[in-house]
Design an enzyme around this catalytic site. Structure first.
Site, PDB file in Angstrom:
ATOM      1  N   ARG A  68       7.889   6.255  -3.589  1.00  0.00           N
ATOM      2  CA  ARG A  68       8.253   6.950  -2.355  1.00  0.00           C
ATOM      3  C   ARG A  68       7.554   6.267  -1.194  1.00  0.00           C
ATOM      4  O   ARG A  68       6.472   5.724  -1.330  1.00  0.00           O
ATOM      5  CB  ARG A  68       7.823   8.424  -2.405  1.00  0.00           C
ATOM      6  CG  ARG A  68       6.330   8.612  -2.587  1.00  0.00           C
ATOM      7  CD  ARG A  68       5.960  10.076  -2.813  1.00  0.00           C
ATOM      8  NE  ARG A  68       4.519  10.241  -2.968  1.00  0.00           N
ATOM      9  CZ  ARG A  68       3.856  10.054  -4.098  1.00  0.00           C
ATOM     10  NH1 ARG A  68       4.513   9.675  -5.182  1.00  0.00           N
ATOM     11  NH2 ARG A  68       2.549  10.222  -4.166  1.00  0.00           N
ATOM     12  N   ASP A  70      -3.816  -1.409  -1.811  1.00  0.00           N
ATOM     13  CA  ASP A  70      -5.027  -1.712  -1.047  1.00  0.00           C
ATOM     14  C   ASP A  70      -6.267  -1.064  -1.659  1.00  0.00           C
ATOM     15  O   ASP A  70      -7.375  -1.615  -1.588  1.00  0.00           O
ATOM     16  CB  ASP A  70      -4.888  -1.286   0.417  1.00  0.00           C
ATOM     17  CG  ASP A  70      -4.506   0.175   0.599  1.00  0.00           C
ATOM     18  OD1 ASP A  70      -4.222   0.865  -0.403  1.00  0.00           O
ATOM     19  OD2 ASP A  70      -4.473   0.639   1.757  1.00  0.00           O
ATOM     20  N   SER A  76       0.805  -1.225   0.000  1.00  0.00           N
ATOM     21  CA  SER A  76       0.000   0.000   0.000  1.00  0.00           C
ATOM     22  C   SER A  76       0.839   1.276   0.000  1.00  0.00           C
ATOM     23  O   SER A  76       0.689   2.158   0.860  1.00  0.00           O
ATOM     24  CB  SER A  76      -0.955  -0.019   1.198  1.00  0.00           C
ATOM     25  OG  SER A  76      -1.775  -1.151   1.138  1.00  0.00           O
TER      26      SER A  76
END
Length: 513
Positions: free
Chosen positions: A191, A229, A176
Protein backbone atom coordinates in the site's frame (compact mmCIF):
# COMPACT_ATOMS: atom_id res chain seq x y z
CA UNK A 1 24.32 39.20 50.20
CA UNK A 2 20.58 39.63 49.88
CA UNK A 3 18.77 36.43 48.92
CA UNK A 4 15.99 36.44 46.36
CA UNK A 5 14.20 33.46 47.85
CA UNK A 6 13.74 29.97 46.42
CA UNK A 7 14.28 29.67 42.68
CA UNK A 8 11.21 28.83 40.61
CA UNK A 9 11.28 25.41 38.99
CA UNK A 10 11.96 25.71 35.23
CA UNK A 11 8.92 25.32 33.00
CA UNK A 12 8.22 25.45 29.29
CA UNK A 13 4.58 26.29 29.93
CA UNK A 14 5.30 30.00 30.24
CA UNK A 15 3.32 32.27 32.51
CA UNK A 16 -0.40 31.55 32.53
CA UNK A 17 -1.16 34.42 34.93
CA UNK A 18 -2.52 36.61 32.15
CA UNK A 19 -4.50 33.87 30.41
CA UNK A 20 -8.27 34.42 30.76
CA UNK A 21 -10.44 31.73 32.30
CA UNK A 22 -12.05 30.64 29.04
CA UNK A 23 -8.68 29.88 27.44
CA UNK A 24 -7.41 28.21 30.61
CA UNK A 25 -10.39 25.86 30.44
CA UNK A 26 -9.50 24.99 26.85
CA UNK A 27 -5.86 24.37 27.80
CA UNK A 28 -6.95 22.02 30.59
CA UNK A 29 -9.19 20.16 28.15
CA UNK A 30 -6.37 19.83 25.60
CA UNK A 31 -4.03 18.57 28.32
CA UNK A 32 -6.58 15.93 29.21
CA UNK A 33 -7.13 14.57 25.70
CA UNK A 34 -3.50 14.73 24.48
CA UNK A 35 -1.69 13.43 27.59
CA UNK A 36 -0.72 9.74 27.84
CA UNK A 37 0.23 8.42 31.27
CA UNK A 38 2.45 5.48 32.18
CA UNK A 39 -0.45 3.05 32.55
CA UNK A 40 -1.68 3.82 29.04
CA UNK A 41 1.83 3.52 27.59
CA UNK A 42 2.16 0.05 29.08
CA UNK A 43 -1.25 -0.96 27.75
CA UNK A 44 -0.32 0.18 24.25
CA UNK A 45 3.05 -1.61 24.39
CA UNK A 46 1.48 -4.84 25.62
CA UNK A 47 -0.89 -4.81 22.66
CA UNK A 48 2.04 -3.93 20.39
CA UNK A 49 3.87 -7.11 21.44
CA UNK A 50 0.83 -9.20 20.48
CA UNK A 51 0.58 -7.53 17.07
CA UNK A 52 4.28 -8.05 16.34
CA UNK A 53 3.95 -11.75 17.14
CA UNK A 54 0.82 -12.05 15.04
CA UNK A 55 2.50 -10.48 12.01
CA UNK A 56 5.54 -12.73 12.35
CA UNK A 57 3.34 -15.82 12.18
CA UNK A 58 1.19 -14.88 9.20
CA UNK A 59 2.27 -16.06 5.76
CA UNK A 60 0.36 -13.21 4.14
CA UNK A 61 0.39 -9.43 4.40
CA UNK A 62 -2.09 -6.61 4.04
CA UNK A 63 -4.48 -4.35 5.81
CA UNK A 64 -7.61 -6.48 5.63
CA UNK A 65 -6.21 -9.96 6.27
CA UNK A 66 -7.72 -11.73 9.25
CA UNK A 67 -6.25 -14.51 11.33
CA UNK A 68 -7.58 -16.92 13.88
CA UNK A 69 -5.85 -16.03 17.16
CA UNK A 70 -6.88 -17.90 20.31
CA UNK A 71 -10.14 -18.89 18.66
CA UNK A 72 -11.00 -15.33 17.63
CA UNK A 73 -10.82 -13.64 14.24
CA UNK A 74 -8.27 -10.83 14.36
CA UNK A 75 -7.11 -8.44 11.62
CA UNK A 76 -3.44 -8.32 10.72
CA UNK A 77 -2.14 -4.75 11.01
CA UNK A 78 1.63 -5.17 11.40
CA UNK A 79 2.92 -7.35 8.51
CA UNK A 80 6.44 -8.00 9.89
CA UNK A 81 8.02 -8.33 6.45
CA UNK A 82 11.14 -10.53 6.08
CA UNK A 83 13.73 -8.46 4.21
CA UNK A 84 16.23 -11.18 3.22
CA UNK A 85 19.01 -9.14 4.77
CA UNK A 86 20.79 -12.07 6.40
CA UNK A 87 22.94 -10.64 9.17
CA UNK A 88 24.94 -7.58 10.17
CA UNK A 89 28.02 -6.22 8.37
CA UNK A 90 31.44 -6.99 9.84
CA UNK A 91 33.20 -3.91 8.46
CA UNK A 92 35.18 -5.82 5.82
CA UNK A 93 32.78 -5.20 2.93
CA UNK A 94 34.38 -3.40 -0.04
CA UNK A 95 33.42 -2.12 -3.47
CA UNK A 96 31.61 0.74 -5.23
CA UNK A 97 27.83 0.86 -4.99
CA UNK A 98 24.99 3.20 -5.83
CA UNK A 99 22.15 3.91 -3.43
CA UNK A 100 18.76 5.32 -4.36
CA UNK A 101 16.61 6.76 -1.58
CA UNK A 102 12.94 7.31 -2.43
CA UNK A 103 11.30 8.91 0.58
CA UNK A 104 8.24 11.05 1.09
CA UNK A 105 9.77 14.40 0.13
CA UNK A 106 13.05 13.96 -1.73
CA UNK A 107 14.80 11.56 -4.06
CA UNK A 108 18.48 11.03 -3.25
CA UNK A 109 21.15 9.29 -5.30
CA UNK A 110 24.44 8.31 -3.66
CA UNK A 111 27.68 6.69 -4.73
CA UNK A 112 29.24 4.83 -1.80
CA UNK A 113 32.77 3.43 -1.87
CA UNK A 114 33.40 0.88 0.87
CA UNK A 115 37.16 1.13 1.32
CA UNK A 116 39.82 -1.34 2.40
CA UNK A 117 39.87 0.31 5.83
CA UNK A 118 37.53 -1.60 8.13
CA UNK A 119 34.26 0.21 8.68
CA UNK A 120 35.25 3.16 6.48
CA UNK A 121 33.52 4.59 3.41
CA UNK A 122 33.49 7.57 1.04
CA UNK A 123 30.26 8.97 -0.36
CA UNK A 124 29.03 11.55 -2.84
CA UNK A 125 25.34 12.34 -3.19
CA UNK A 126 22.75 14.54 -4.90
CA UNK A 127 19.19 15.35 -3.87
CA UNK A 128 16.23 15.86 -6.17
CA UNK A 129 12.86 17.23 -5.12
CA UNK A 130 9.99 14.78 -5.51
CA UNK A 131 7.38 16.79 -7.46
CA UNK A 132 4.02 16.83 -5.69
CA UNK A 133 2.14 15.89 -8.87
CA UNK A 134 4.13 12.64 -9.13
CA UNK A 135 2.71 11.43 -5.82
CA UNK A 136 -0.75 11.05 -7.33
CA UNK A 137 0.25 10.76 -10.99
CA UNK A 138 0.90 7.83 -13.30
CA UNK A 139 3.23 4.91 -12.61
CA UNK A 140 5.33 5.44 -15.76
CA UNK A 141 5.93 9.09 -14.86
CA UNK A 142 7.32 8.10 -11.45
CA UNK A 143 9.83 5.55 -12.75
CA UNK A 144 10.85 7.77 -15.66
CA UNK A 145 11.61 10.59 -13.24
CA UNK A 146 13.66 8.30 -10.99
CA UNK A 147 15.70 6.99 -13.94
CA UNK A 148 16.27 10.55 -15.13
CA UNK A 149 17.65 11.55 -11.71
CA UNK A 150 20.06 8.58 -11.72
CA UNK A 151 21.23 9.51 -15.21
CA UNK A 152 21.78 13.13 -14.15
CA UNK A 153 23.79 11.93 -11.15
CA UNK A 154 26.10 9.68 -13.17
CA UNK A 155 26.66 12.28 -15.88
CA UNK A 156 27.32 15.06 -13.35
CA UNK A 157 29.77 13.16 -11.17
CA UNK A 158 31.55 11.15 -13.88
CA UNK A 159 32.99 12.38 -17.16
CA UNK A 160 31.64 9.77 -19.53
CA UNK A 161 30.41 10.25 -23.07
CA UNK A 162 28.80 6.85 -23.53
CA UNK A 163 27.06 5.34 -20.48
CA UNK A 164 26.83 1.96 -22.23
CA UNK A 165 30.61 1.53 -22.02
CA UNK A 166 30.58 1.49 -18.22
CA UNK A 167 30.48 -1.71 -16.15
CA UNK A 168 27.18 -2.17 -14.37
CA UNK A 169 27.17 -0.83 -10.83
CA UNK A 170 25.07 -2.58 -8.14
CA UNK A 171 22.41 -0.36 -6.62
CA UNK A 172 20.60 -0.64 -3.33
CA UNK A 173 17.13 0.87 -3.74
CA UNK A 174 15.61 2.28 -0.55
CA UNK A 175 11.88 2.01 -1.24
CA UNK A 176 10.35 3.30 1.97
CA UNK A 177 6.87 1.89 1.60
CA UNK A 178 5.32 -1.37 2.85
CA UNK A 179 6.34 -4.16 0.47
CA UNK A 180 6.16 -7.95 0.58
CA UNK A 181 9.56 -9.42 -0.25
CA UNK A 182 9.90 -13.05 -1.29
CA UNK A 183 13.37 -12.02 -2.50
CA UNK A 184 15.78 -9.24 -1.62
CA UNK A 185 15.82 -8.01 -5.25
CA UNK A 186 12.03 -7.97 -5.47
CA UNK A 187 9.22 -6.24 -3.59
CA UNK A 188 5.45 -6.15 -4.07
CA UNK A 189 4.00 -2.85 -2.87
CA UNK A 190 1.33 -3.55 -0.26
CA UNK A 191 0.00 0.00 0.00
CA UNK A 192 1.11 3.55 -0.58
CA UNK A 193 1.81 5.72 2.49
CA UNK A 194 3.25 9.21 3.15
CA UNK A 195 0.68 10.90 0.91
CA UNK A 196 1.43 8.80 -2.21
CA UNK A 197 -1.47 7.34 -4.18
CA UNK A 198 -0.20 6.30 -7.63
CA UNK A 199 -2.53 3.95 -9.47
CA UNK A 200 -1.31 0.69 -10.92
CA UNK A 201 1.58 0.08 -8.53
CA UNK A 202 -0.03 -1.54 -5.47
CA UNK A 203 0.17 -5.30 -5.79
CA UNK A 204 3.02 -5.02 -8.32
CA UNK A 205 6.69 -5.96 -8.01
CA UNK A 206 8.43 -2.58 -8.13
CA UNK A 207 11.77 -4.17 -9.08
CA UNK A 208 10.93 -4.80 -12.75
CA UNK A 209 9.20 -1.41 -13.01
CA UNK A 210 12.39 0.26 -11.78
CA UNK A 211 14.71 -1.86 -13.94
CA UNK A 212 12.59 -1.27 -17.06
CA UNK A 213 13.06 2.49 -16.63
CA UNK A 214 16.82 1.99 -16.24
CA UNK A 215 16.98 -0.22 -19.32
CA UNK A 216 15.02 2.28 -21.38
CA UNK A 217 17.83 4.80 -20.81
CA UNK A 218 20.54 2.11 -21.09
CA UNK A 219 21.94 3.05 -17.69
CA UNK A 220 24.84 0.94 -16.31
CA UNK A 221 22.99 0.09 -13.12
CA UNK A 222 21.82 -3.27 -11.75
CA UNK A 223 19.34 -3.70 -8.88
CA UNK A 224 21.00 -5.78 -6.12
CA UNK A 225 18.74 -5.06 -3.17
CA UNK A 226 15.37 -3.47 -2.58
CA UNK A 227 15.25 -2.26 1.00
CA UNK A 228 13.23 -0.20 3.41
CA UNK A 229 14.83 2.90 4.98
CA UNK A 230 14.33 1.39 8.43
CA UNK A 231 16.25 -1.76 7.53
CA UNK A 232 18.99 0.43 6.07
CA UNK A 233 19.09 2.41 9.31
CA UNK A 234 19.53 -0.82 11.28
CA UNK A 235 22.41 -2.04 9.10
CA UNK A 236 24.19 1.32 8.75
CA UNK A 237 24.04 1.91 12.52
CA UNK A 238 25.32 -1.59 13.30
CA UNK A 239 28.20 -0.96 10.88
CA UNK A 240 29.64 1.63 13.29
CA UNK A 241 28.18 0.38 16.59
CA UNK A 242 27.92 -3.36 17.28
CA UNK A 243 25.48 -2.76 20.18
CA UNK A 244 22.81 -1.49 17.78
CA UNK A 245 19.92 -4.00 17.76
CA UNK A 246 16.98 -1.98 16.40
CA UNK A 247 16.64 0.64 13.68
CA UNK A 248 13.80 3.19 13.78
CA UNK A 249 12.43 5.96 11.62
CA UNK A 250 10.47 8.89 13.04
CA UNK A 251 9.89 11.29 10.17
CA UNK A 252 7.25 11.54 7.45
CA UNK A 253 6.26 8.04 8.60
CA UNK A 254 7.23 5.75 11.48
CA UNK A 255 8.66 2.24 11.55
CA UNK A 256 11.23 -0.13 13.07
CA UNK A 257 13.42 -3.05 11.96
CA UNK A 258 15.39 -5.60 13.95
CA UNK A 259 17.21 -8.91 13.48
CA UNK A 260 15.30 -12.13 14.14
CA UNK A 261 16.33 -15.81 13.98
CA UNK A 262 14.82 -17.60 10.97
CA UNK A 263 13.52 -20.32 13.29
CA UNK A 264 11.42 -17.73 15.13
CA UNK A 265 9.59 -16.58 11.99
CA UNK A 266 6.89 -19.17 11.17
CA UNK A 267 5.95 -17.48 7.90
CA UNK A 268 9.31 -18.49 6.32
CA UNK A 269 9.52 -22.00 7.81
CA UNK A 270 8.92 -23.55 4.36
CA UNK A 271 12.31 -22.24 3.16
CA UNK A 272 13.98 -24.70 5.58
CA UNK A 273 16.67 -22.22 6.54
CA UNK A 274 18.98 -22.82 9.51
CA UNK A 275 17.00 -21.89 12.61
CA UNK A 276 19.80 -19.70 13.99
CA UNK A 277 20.40 -17.82 10.72
CA UNK A 278 19.62 -14.11 11.25
CA UNK A 279 17.14 -12.25 9.07
CA UNK A 280 16.13 -8.61 9.36
CA UNK A 281 12.42 -8.01 9.92
CA UNK A 282 10.82 -4.80 8.66
CA UNK A 283 7.89 -4.33 11.06
CA UNK A 284 5.89 -1.72 9.08
CA UNK A 285 4.00 -0.83 12.22
CA UNK A 286 2.56 2.47 11.01
CA UNK A 287 -0.73 0.55 10.71
CA UNK A 288 -0.59 -0.62 14.34
CA UNK A 289 -4.03 -0.60 16.00
CA UNK A 290 -6.06 0.31 12.92
CA UNK A 291 -8.94 -1.22 14.87
CA UNK A 292 -8.50 1.41 17.61
CA UNK A 293 -8.32 -0.97 20.55
CA UNK A 294 -5.75 0.95 22.58
CA UNK A 295 -4.65 4.16 20.86
CA UNK A 296 -6.20 7.20 22.61
CA UNK A 297 -7.46 9.09 19.55
CA UNK A 298 -8.86 12.58 19.90
CA UNK A 299 -11.66 13.97 17.69
CA UNK A 300 -8.91 15.70 15.70
CA UNK A 301 -7.16 12.40 15.00
CA UNK A 302 -10.46 11.07 13.69
CA UNK A 303 -10.79 14.04 11.31
CA UNK A 304 -7.25 13.51 9.99
CA UNK A 305 -8.01 9.85 9.35
CA UNK A 306 -11.38 10.48 7.70
CA UNK A 307 -10.00 13.20 5.41
CA UNK A 308 -6.84 11.29 4.43
CA UNK A 309 -6.39 9.49 1.08
CA UNK A 310 -6.62 6.18 2.98
CA UNK A 311 -9.20 6.37 5.80
CA UNK A 312 -8.92 3.55 8.33
CA UNK A 313 -5.25 2.88 7.54
CA UNK A 314 -1.94 3.84 9.22
CA UNK A 315 -3.63 4.68 12.54
CA UNK A 316 -0.39 4.78 14.55
CA UNK A 317 1.50 6.76 11.91
CA UNK A 318 -1.21 9.41 11.80
CA UNK A 319 -0.74 10.10 15.51
CA UNK A 320 3.05 10.51 15.58
CA UNK A 321 4.49 11.12 12.11
CA UNK A 322 5.72 14.53 11.03
CA UNK A 323 3.34 14.63 8.09
CA UNK A 324 0.39 14.95 10.47
CA UNK A 325 1.63 16.96 13.49
CA UNK A 326 1.11 20.35 11.86
CA UNK A 327 -2.32 19.38 10.60
CA UNK A 328 -3.34 18.22 14.07
CA UNK A 329 -2.26 21.59 15.47
CA UNK A 330 -4.16 23.45 12.74
CA UNK A 331 -7.39 21.52 13.29
CA UNK A 332 -7.39 22.36 17.01
CA UNK A 333 -6.87 26.07 16.35
CA UNK A 334 -9.66 26.24 13.76
CA UNK A 335 -11.97 24.35 16.13
CA UNK A 336 -11.19 26.77 18.96
CA UNK A 337 -12.02 29.70 16.72
CA UNK A 338 -15.23 28.26 15.28
CA UNK A 339 -16.82 25.87 17.75
CA UNK A 340 -15.65 26.53 21.29
CA UNK A 341 -17.15 28.88 23.83
CA UNK A 342 -14.04 31.03 24.12
CA UNK A 343 -12.52 34.18 22.72
CA UNK A 344 -9.80 32.96 20.35
CA UNK A 345 -8.44 34.77 17.28
CA UNK A 346 -11.55 36.97 17.32
CA UNK A 347 -11.56 39.55 14.55
CA UNK A 348 -8.64 37.86 12.80
CA UNK A 349 -8.70 36.61 9.23
CA UNK A 350 -7.87 32.91 9.53
CA UNK A 351 -8.42 32.04 5.86
CA UNK A 352 -4.82 30.81 5.50
CA UNK A 353 -5.20 28.66 8.61
CA UNK A 354 -8.28 27.00 7.12
CA UNK A 355 -6.27 25.42 4.31
CA UNK A 356 -5.56 21.76 5.10
CA UNK A 357 -1.90 20.83 5.66
CA UNK A 358 -0.82 24.47 5.44
CA UNK A 359 1.29 23.82 8.56
CA UNK A 360 3.94 21.13 8.99
CA UNK A 361 5.93 19.85 11.95
CA UNK A 362 8.52 22.62 11.54
CA UNK A 363 5.88 25.18 12.56
CA UNK A 364 5.47 23.41 15.91
CA UNK A 365 9.24 23.07 16.22
CA UNK A 366 9.66 26.81 15.81
CA UNK A 367 7.07 27.46 18.52
CA UNK A 368 8.76 25.09 20.97
CA UNK A 369 12.14 26.64 20.14
CA UNK A 370 10.98 30.17 20.96
CA UNK A 371 13.35 31.23 23.79
CA UNK A 372 11.43 34.32 24.83
CA UNK A 373 8.98 34.34 27.72
CA UNK A 374 6.78 36.83 25.86
CA UNK A 375 6.77 34.49 22.83
CA UNK A 376 8.01 37.18 20.46
CA UNK A 377 9.19 34.70 17.81
CA UNK A 378 5.94 32.74 17.98
CA UNK A 379 3.97 35.95 17.44
CA UNK A 380 6.10 36.81 14.41
CA UNK A 381 5.62 33.29 13.07
CA UNK A 382 1.83 33.57 13.17
CA UNK A 383 1.96 37.01 11.59
CA UNK A 384 4.32 36.10 8.76
CA UNK A 385 2.99 32.62 7.94
CA UNK A 386 -0.72 33.05 8.60
CA UNK A 387 -1.42 36.78 8.74
CA UNK A 388 -2.71 36.41 12.30
CA UNK A 389 -1.84 38.93 15.02
CA UNK A 390 -2.24 36.82 18.16
CA UNK A 391 -2.50 38.08 21.73
CA UNK A 392 -0.10 36.90 24.43
CA UNK A 393 -2.74 34.56 26.01
CA UNK A 394 -3.50 33.08 22.58
CA UNK A 395 0.21 32.47 22.01
CA UNK A 396 0.44 30.80 25.42
CA UNK A 397 -2.29 28.37 24.40
CA UNK A 398 -0.59 27.72 21.06
CA UNK A 399 2.72 26.94 22.74
CA UNK A 400 1.10 24.59 25.23
CA UNK A 401 -0.74 22.85 22.38
CA UNK A 402 2.51 22.42 20.42
CA UNK A 403 4.13 20.90 23.53
CA UNK A 404 1.22 18.51 24.02
CA UNK A 405 1.22 17.30 20.40
CA UNK A 406 5.01 16.96 20.30
CA UNK A 407 5.13 15.18 23.65
CA UNK A 408 2.36 12.75 22.72
CA UNK A 409 4.18 11.86 19.50
CA UNK A 410 7.44 11.23 21.33
CA UNK A 411 5.84 9.11 24.05
CA UNK A 412 3.88 7.00 21.58
CA UNK A 413 7.03 6.54 19.46
CA UNK A 414 8.71 4.73 22.37
CA UNK A 415 6.06 1.99 22.41
CA UNK A 416 7.31 0.26 19.24
CA UNK A 417 10.98 -0.15 20.25
CA UNK A 418 9.88 -1.06 23.79
CA UNK A 419 7.64 -3.82 22.40
CA UNK A 420 10.50 -5.26 20.33
CA UNK A 421 12.80 -5.25 23.37
CA UNK A 422 10.14 -6.99 25.48
CA UNK A 423 9.43 -9.57 22.76
CA UNK A 424 13.13 -10.33 22.23
CA UNK A 425 14.05 -10.08 25.91
CA UNK A 426 16.60 -7.38 25.10
CA UNK A 427 17.79 -5.88 28.38
CA UNK A 428 20.58 -3.65 27.09
CA UNK A 429 21.27 -2.21 23.64
CA UNK A 430 21.47 0.87 21.46
CA UNK A 431 18.62 1.75 19.12
CA UNK A 432 19.50 3.75 16.02
CA UNK A 433 16.86 6.30 15.03
CA UNK A 434 16.61 8.57 12.02
CA UNK A 435 14.03 10.85 10.46
CA UNK A 436 13.22 14.55 10.50
CA UNK A 437 11.04 14.44 13.62
CA UNK A 438 13.62 12.54 15.68
CA UNK A 439 16.51 14.71 14.52
CA UNK A 440 14.90 18.14 14.41
CA UNK A 441 11.86 18.29 16.69
CA UNK A 442 12.75 19.91 20.05
CA UNK A 443 12.90 17.57 23.06
CA UNK A 444 11.67 14.58 21.01
CA UNK A 445 14.62 12.41 22.04
CA UNK A 446 14.39 13.31 25.74
CA UNK A 447 10.62 12.81 25.88
CA UNK A 448 10.92 9.45 24.13
CA UNK A 449 13.63 8.37 26.59
CA UNK A 450 11.39 9.23 29.56
CA UNK A 451 8.56 7.17 28.05
CA UNK A 452 10.88 4.21 27.41
CA UNK A 453 11.95 4.30 31.06
CA UNK A 454 8.30 4.39 32.21
CA UNK A 455 7.32 1.45 29.99
CA UNK A 456 10.25 -0.79 30.93
CA UNK A 457 10.24 0.13 34.65
CA UNK A 458 13.93 0.77 35.13
CA UNK A 459 14.96 1.53 38.73
CA UNK A 460 15.38 5.21 39.58
CA UNK A 461 18.97 6.37 39.52
CA UNK A 462 20.06 3.62 37.13
CA UNK A 463 21.54 4.64 33.80
CA UNK A 464 19.21 3.78 30.94
CA UNK A 465 20.33 0.33 29.72
CA UNK A 466 18.56 0.91 26.40
CA UNK A 467 19.22 4.18 24.59
CA UNK A 468 17.75 5.61 21.40
CA UNK A 469 20.58 7.35 19.54
CA UNK A 470 20.95 9.16 16.24
CA UNK A 471 21.47 6.62 13.47
CA UNK A 472 23.87 6.47 10.59
CA UNK A 473 22.64 7.20 7.07
CA UNK A 474 20.38 4.20 6.50
CA UNK A 475 18.95 5.19 3.14
CA UNK A 476 22.36 5.89 1.61
CA UNK A 477 25.15 4.01 3.36
CA UNK A 478 22.71 1.38 4.62
CA UNK A 479 21.38 0.66 1.14
CA UNK A 480 24.91 0.35 -0.25
CA UNK A 481 25.94 -1.92 2.62
CA UNK A 482 22.98 -4.21 2.02
CA UNK A 483 23.85 -4.43 -1.67
CA UNK A 484 27.39 -5.34 -0.61
CA UNK A 485 26.18 -7.88 1.96
CA UNK A 486 23.93 -9.51 -0.63
CA UNK A 487 26.73 -9.92 -3.16
CA UNK A 488 29.06 -11.11 -0.40
CA UNK A 489 26.75 -13.90 0.72
CA UNK A 490 26.12 -14.95 -2.87
CA UNK A 491 29.86 -15.49 -3.24
CA UNK A 492 29.72 -17.59 -0.07
CA UNK A 493 26.97 -19.74 -1.60
CA UNK A 494 24.00 -18.37 0.39
CA UNK A 495 21.34 -17.77 -2.27
CA UNK A 496 18.34 -17.65 0.11
CA UNK A 497 15.82 -15.00 -0.90
CA UNK A 498 17.48 -14.03 -4.18
CA UNK A 499 15.38 -13.94 -7.35
CA UNK A 500 17.96 -13.19 -10.05
CA UNK A 501 20.55 -15.73 -8.95
CA UNK A 502 22.54 -15.75 -12.21
CA UNK A 503 22.75 -11.98 -12.40
CA UNK A 504 23.70 -11.71 -8.74
CA UNK A 505 26.42 -14.35 -9.09
CA UNK A 506 27.86 -12.39 -12.01
CA UNK A 507 27.91 -9.27 -9.85
CA UNK A 508 29.56 -11.29 -7.10
CA UNK A 509 32.52 -12.00 -9.39
CA UNK A 510 32.94 -8.29 -10.10
CA UNK A 511 32.29 -6.66 -6.72
CA UNK A 512 32.84 -7.09 -3.02
CA UNK A 513 34.88 -9.67 -1.22
Amino acid sequence: MVGLGPRRQPSRKGSMADVPEDLLDQIKHLEKIFSIDQTKLKEITKHFVKELEKGKSSSESGQRLTMLINGQVSALQVPMNPTWVMGFPDGNETGTFLALDMGGTNLRVCEVILTEEKGEFDMIQSKYRMPAELKTGESDELWEYIADCIQQFIEYHHEVEDLETLDKIPIGFTFSFPATQDFIDHGVLQRWTKGFDIKGVEGQDVGPLFEAALAKRKLPVKLSALINDTTGTLIASAYTDSTMKIGCIFGTGCNAAYMEDCGSVPKIAHYNLPTDMPIAINCEYGAFDNEHYVLPRTPYDVIIDNDSPRPGQQAFEKMIAGLYLGELFRLVLVDLRDNKNCNFFSGQDISKLRKAYTLDASFLSDIENDPFENLTETGELFKEELGIIASKPELELCRRLAELIGTRAARLSACGPAAICMKKNIESCHIGADGSVFNKYPHFKARGAVALREILDWPKGQKDPISILSAEDGSGVGAALIAALTIKRVKEGNLAGIKNKEGMMLEGREHGK
